[in-house]
Write a protein that holds these residues in place. Structure first.
Motif, mmCIF file in Angstrom:
data_model
loop_
_atom_site.group_PDB
_atom_site.id
_atom_site.type_symbol
_atom_site.label_atom_id
_atom_site.label_comp_id
_atom_site.label_asym_id
_atom_site.label_seq_id
_atom_site.Cartn_x
_atom_site.Cartn_y
_atom_site.Cartn_z
ATOM 1 N N ASP A 52 0.852 -1.189 0.000
ATOM 2 C CA ASP A 52 0.000 0.000 0.000
ATOM 3 C C ASP A 52 0.893 1.246 0.000
ATOM 4 N N TYR A 53 1.635 1.440 -1.099
ATOM 5 C CA TYR A 53 2.706 2.429 -1.138
ATOM 6 C C TYR A 53 2.251 3.855 -0.846
ATOM 7 N N LEU A 54 1.058 4.197 -1.271
ATOM 8 C CA LEU A 54 0.599 5.572 -1.094
ATOM 9 C C LEU A 54 -0.307 5.741 0.127
ATOM 10 N N GLY A 55 -0.496 4.646 0.874
ATOM 11 C CA GLY A 55 -1.339 4.726 2.065
ATOM 12 C C GLY A 55 -2.793 4.997 1.742
ATOM 13 N N LEU A 56 -3.282 4.474 0.618
ATOM 14 C CA LEU A 56 -4.626 4.804 0.156
ATOM 15 C C LEU A 56 -5.668 3.719 0.411
ATOM 16 N N SER A 57 -5.257 2.523 0.821
ATOM 17 C CA SER A 57 -6.243 1.444 0.939
ATOM 18 C C SER A 57 -7.326 1.749 1.963
ATOM 19 N N ALA A 58 -6.979 2.512 2.996
ATOM 20 C CA ALA A 58 -7.969 2.871 4.013
ATOM 21 C C ALA A 58 -8.321 4.358 3.977
ATOM 22 N N ASP A 59 -7.867 5.055 2.955
ATOM 23 C CA ASP A 59 -8.189 6.484 2.823
ATOM 24 C C ASP A 59 -9.708 6.641 2.702
ATOM 25 N N PRO A 60 -10.313 7.550 3.464
ATOM 26 C CA PRO A 60 -11.775 7.698 3.433
ATOM 27 C C PRO A 60 -12.325 7.951 2.031
ATOM 28 N N ARG A 61 -11.577 8.654 1.187
ATOM 29 C CA ARG A 61 -12.065 8.924 -0.166
ATOM 30 C C ARG A 61 -12.086 7.650 -1.014
ATOM 31 N N VAL A 62 -11.116 6.785 -0.784
ATOM 32 C CA VAL A 62 -11.065 5.526 -1.529
ATOM 33 C C VAL A 62 -12.145 4.567 -1.031
ATOM 34 N N VAL A 239 -0.213 -2.879 -15.303
ATOM 35 C CA VAL A 239 -0.189 -2.298 -13.962
ATOM 36 C C VAL A 239 -1.090 -3.136 -13.065
ATOM 37 N N THR A 240 -0.861 -3.017 -11.791
ATOM 38 C CA THR A 240 -1.784 -3.595 -10.823
ATOM 39 C C THR A 240 -2.484 -2.464 -10.097
ATOM 40 N N LEU A 241 -3.712 -2.693 -9.723
ATOM 41 C CA LEU A 241 -4.483 -1.698 -8.968
ATOM 42 C C LEU A 241 -4.419 -1.990 -7.477
ATOM 43 N N SER A 242 -3.630 -3.005 -7.088
ATOM 44 C CA SER A 242 -3.631 -3.479 -5.704
ATOM 45 C C SER A 242 -2.427 -3.016 -4.904
ATOM 46 N N LYS A 243 -1.579 -2.207 -5.488
ATOM 47 C CA LYS A 243 -0.404 -1.718 -4.753
ATOM 48 C C LYS A 243 -0.564 -0.229 -4.473
ATOM 49 N N ALA A 244 -0.023 0.625 -5.301
ATOM 50 C CA ALA A 244 -0.111 2.059 -5.018
ATOM 51 C C ALA A 244 -1.555 2.554 -4.952
ATOM 52 N N LEU A 245 -2.447 1.936 -5.714
ATOM 53 C CA LEU A 245 -3.842 2.391 -5.716
ATOM 54 C C LEU A 245 -4.681 1.713 -4.635
ATOM 55 N N GLY A 246 -4.095 0.804 -3.882
ATOM 56 C CA GLY A 246 -4.737 0.286 -2.672
ATOM 57 C C GLY A 246 -6.005 -0.500 -2.878
ATOM 58 N N ARG A 296 2.676 12.615 -3.069
ATOM 59 C CA ARG A 296 2.708 11.314 -2.405
ATOM 60 C C ARG A 296 3.815 10.433 -2.972
ATOM 61 N N ALA A 297 4.037 10.492 -4.272
ATOM 62 C CA ALA A 297 5.073 9.657 -4.890
ATOM 63 C C ALA A 297 6.452 9.998 -4.328
ATOM 64 N N ALA A 298 6.754 11.283 -4.205
ATOM 65 C CA ALA A 298 8.047 11.694 -3.657
ATOM 66 C C ALA A 298 8.172 11.291 -2.194
ATOM 67 N N ASP A 299 7.057 11.301 -1.469
ATOM 68 C CA ASP A 299 7.094 10.944 -0.053
ATOM 69 C C ASP A 299 7.460 9.476 0.130
ATOM 70 N N ARG A 361 12.079 -7.746 3.324
ATOM 71 C CA ARG A 361 11.644 -6.847 2.250
ATOM 72 C C ARG A 361 10.765 -5.778 2.887
ATOM 73 N N LEU A 362 11.312 -4.585 2.977
ATOM 74 C CA LEU A 362 10.593 -3.455 3.560
ATOM 75 C C LEU A 362 9.919 -2.679 2.439
ATOM 76 N N THR A 363 8.705 -2.235 2.678
ATOM 77 C CA THR A 363 8.013 -1.426 1.684
ATOM 78 C C THR A 363 7.635 -0.083 2.307
ATOM 79 N N ALA A 364 8.145 0.965 1.687
ATOM 80 C CA ALA A 364 7.883 2.315 2.184
ATOM 81 C C ALA A 364 6.448 2.722 1.891
ATOM 82 N N ARG A 365 5.916 3.563 2.722
ATOM 83 C CA ARG A 365 4.546 4.038 2.545
ATOM 84 C C ARG A 365 4.487 5.532 2.784
ATOM 85 N N ALA A 366 3.854 6.238 1.867
ATOM 86 C CA ALA A 366 3.682 7.683 2.030
ATOM 87 C C ALA A 366 2.809 7.961 3.249
ATOM 88 N N GLY A 367 3.060 9.087 3.871
ATOM 89 C CA GLY A 367 2.202 9.528 4.960
ATOM 90 C C GLY A 367 2.593 9.059 6.337
#
Length: 393
Positions: A52-62, A239-246, A296-299, A361-367
């Protein structure tokens, strides 16, 4: 009433599974599912294992996008995309995804795995050549095997080897496949050099942007956009919709002629139920968040850099930060030690990675907040210091 079966018991036809399980256990390669509990507050365990690279899977808008789609379209797509499984929402996502990433068209599949299976098999087949990077994702490997094309596997990121394979071919059609960003190492494919070779040799370049979308390129548009290749008439992306797009799902992006061909011939598209409306709505909402918040990408890269520094690892160029520990045992023990301290990290072992390169394997997450990042780096530094000295975790 019948009596006992008089047939004497024969050999157990699945006894070989016990042997396989014992061998895996002895090698430290036995895997078990570990269901994670619900954590509405998001505070019990800090997750650096998911994608969940952009931290969007639980974002209220998503979540709202998923909920609205669920209420409008129902729980399931109800059929394949060619029957009842295509909704106006699918078309909306495809149009916005293609425009955002800089490609002519897009076609949504039920997963990134099925997207790779569909595009590779549909663009090749008997009488075609596939040149595949040795580190390609399992979905690309399986697609090559199912294609019935001749497959040449070349060393990872070896452009000269790709050129040689293309130059020696007798087939009219050729496809070069690679991940744009490595899923285990987090490294970047030499896409510009690969494309020059493909163009000179009359081949198509297929780049899997699963780990590039949302992290690399202007505003997270992917490594193809970063290298100026998005939209080229001899370039196709998945592309996958299950990583950065959560969310869930996958897509193929490229020339409209490619997506039209897939609708007619990609078996993993034609014979699969369409992506569920909730996942479609969530992905569309996440894409719109990314478009409006490109920082978010730079973060993601900022957080990845901090994690790598704490682990004494190389400066990362993606969200993936590998910490190679060697054998499976130390890697499993280190991951368990992190979890006991409240930090979830990934643990990759063979066959996901080559023997002798088992790793965290560490995965960075924005936010991530400053406090969260400080906690994570502290745990990692402590656990890895023990792991590298052989001290009990």
């Amino acid at each position: 009433m019948t009596g006992p079966d008089p047939t004497p018991p024969g050999p157990r036809p699945l006894a070989w599974l016990d042997t396989q399980a014992r061998a895996r256990t002895e090698a430290g390669l036995r895997r078990r599912l570990s269901p994670r509990p619900a954590d509405p507050a998001g505070g019990a365990v800090l997750d650096l294992a998911g994608n969940d690279y952009l931290g969007l899977s639980a974002d209220p808008r998503v979540v709202a996008g998923a909920t609205a789609a669920l209420r409008t379209w129902g729980a399931g797509a109800t059929g394949s995309r060619l029957v009842t499984g295509s909704t106006a929402l699918h078309a909306e996502l495809e149009a916005e995804l293609a425009a955002f990433c800089g490609h002519d068209d897009a076609l949504v599949f039920s997963s990134g795995y099925t997207a790779n299976l569909g595009v590779v098999t549909a663009l090749t087949g008997p009488g075609a050549l596939i040149v595949s990077d040795a580190a390609a994702h399992a979905s690309l490997v399986d697609a090559c095997r199912l294609s019935r094309a001749r497959v040449v596997v070349v060393p990872h990121a070896d452009v000269d080897a790709v050129d040689a394979a293309l130059a020696a071919r007798t087939e009219t059609r050729a496809l070069v496949v690679t991940d744009s960003v490595g899923s285990a190492d987090g490294d970047l494919a030499p896409l510009a050099a690969l494309h020059r070779v493909c163009r000179a040799r009359g081949a198509v370049l297929l780049a899997d942007e699963a780990h590039g979308l949302g992290v690399r390129g202007p505003g997270g548009r992917g490594l193809l956009a970063e290298t100026g290749l998005a939209g080229a008439d001899d370039v196709v992306a998945t592309v996958t919709l299950s990583k950065a797009l959560g969310s869930q799902g996958g897509a193929v992006l490229g020339p409209a002629a490619v997506t039209a061909h897939l609708v007619d011939s990609a078996r993993s598209f034609i014979f699969d139920t369409g992506l569920a409306p909730a996942a479609t709505g969530a992905a569309l909402a996440a894409l719109r968040v990314l478009a409006s918040e490109p920082e978010r990408a730079a973060d993601v890269l900022r957080v990845a850099g901090a994690l790598a520094a704490a682990c004494d690892a190389a400066v990362p160029v993606s969200a993936v930060v590998p910490v190679v520990l060697g054998e499976p045992g130390p890697a499993v023990a280190a991951a368990a030690a992190c979890l006991r301290r409240g930090l979830r990290v990934g643990c990759f072992r063979p066959p996901s990675v080559p023997p002798g390169t088992s790793r965290l394997r560490l995965t960075a997450r924005a936010g991530l907040t400053g406090a969260q990042l400080s906690f994570a780096t502290g745990v990692l530094a402590e656990v890895l210091a023990d792991a590298r000295t052989g001290a009990p975790a």
